[in-house]
Write an enzyme that holds these catalytic residues in place. Structure first.
Site, PDB file in Angstrom:
ATOM      1  N   TYR A 142       0.830  -1.205   0.000  1.00  0.00           N
ATOM      2  CA  TYR A 142       0.000   0.000   0.000  1.00  0.00           C
ATOM      3  C   TYR A 142       0.869   1.261   0.000  1.00  0.00           C
ATOM      4  O   TYR A 142       0.647   2.186  -0.781  1.00  0.00           O
ATOM      5  CB  TYR A 142      -0.920  -0.024   1.225  1.00  0.00           C
ATOM      6  CG  TYR A 142      -1.846   1.156   1.329  1.00  0.00           C
ATOM      7  CD1 TYR A 142      -3.025   1.204   0.589  1.00  0.00           C
ATOM      8  CD2 TYR A 142      -1.552   2.215   2.182  1.00  0.00           C
ATOM      9  CE1 TYR A 142      -3.888   2.285   0.692  1.00  0.00           C
ATOM     10  CE2 TYR A 142      -2.411   3.292   2.294  1.00  0.00           C
ATOM     11  CZ  TYR A 142      -3.574   3.330   1.545  1.00  0.00           C
ATOM     12  OH  TYR A 142      -4.421   4.404   1.651  1.00  0.00           O
ATOM     13  N   LYS A 149       1.152   4.397  -2.767  1.00  0.00           N
ATOM     14  CA  LYS A 149       0.840   5.788  -2.435  1.00  0.00           C
ATOM     15  C   LYS A 149       2.017   6.703  -2.745  1.00  0.00           C
ATOM     16  O   LYS A 149       1.836   7.836  -3.201  1.00  0.00           O
ATOM     17  CB  LYS A 149       0.381   5.912  -0.985  1.00  0.00           C
ATOM     18  CG  LYS A 149      -0.941   5.185  -0.727  1.00  0.00           C
ATOM     19  CD  LYS A 149      -2.029   5.632  -1.690  1.00  0.00           C
ATOM     20  CE  LYS A 149      -3.308   4.862  -1.552  1.00  0.00           C
ATOM     21  NZ  LYS A 149      -4.365   5.346  -2.445  1.00  0.00           N
TER      22      LYS A 149
END
Length: 177
Positions: A162, A166
């Site tokens: 994740y 990002k």
């Protein structure tokens, strides 16, 4: 600022994406609400969340249409762009918001868990943006908003996949300028 503008919002069935779509609709945007209706970890699918947001926008007097295409594929991105143009006559704004989370320590993360987060959170950003830019250039107008997270720079325990996406979103978006 968005009155009469055609706006695509990815990952708009729940959470922040839902709020983007509702806000754009409340300000007169013509909204394509994209969401697979998958769970937080990206599994499953249900047209309900996207349609629920469309129903809310319409109930408030706005205009919207649901889209459940998988935007991590060029075919899915083409479908959403075509739907925006066919339904509302153009394409002005895209909010790249789609994302999933699969918490897992790196040493126990599977290739599928890595790839699924990369595909939804980062690959779809590339595919959707690449698909909308020619229309925006042709029209001489366009706005691209890409949602990231502080986790891209600060990191988060058990979220290497994740956090990598990002950080990638931030870098990709800065490179568009």
């Amino acid at each position: 600022m968005v009155e009469g503008r055609v706006c695509i919002v990815t990952g708009a069935g729940r959470g922040i994406g839902r709020e983007y779509a509702l806000m754009l609709g409340a300000h007169g945007g013509l909204v394509v609400v994209n969401d697979l209706g998958a769970s937080r970890d990206g599994s499953g699918g249900d047209a309900g969340p996207a349609q629920d947001v469309v129903n809310e926008i319409k109930a408030a007097g706005g205009q919207a249409v649901a889209n459940t295409d998988d935007i991590s594929s060029f075919a899915g991105a083409k479908n959403i762009v075509d739907q925006a143009i066919d339904t509302f006559g153009g394409l002005d704004v895209v909010v790249n918001n789609a994302g999933i989370l699969r918490d897992r320590m790196l040493f126990s993360m599977s290739e599928e868990e890595w790839d699924s987060v990369i595909n939804v959170n980062l690959k779809s950003l590339f595919i959707v943006t690449k698909s909308v830019v020619p229309h925006m250039e042709e029209n001489g107008y366009g706005r691209i908003v890409s949602a990231s997270s502080i986790n891209g720079s600060a990191g988060a325990f058990g979220q290497t996949n994740y956090c990598a996406t990002k950080a990638g979103i931030s870098g990709f978006t800065r490179a568009l300028c």
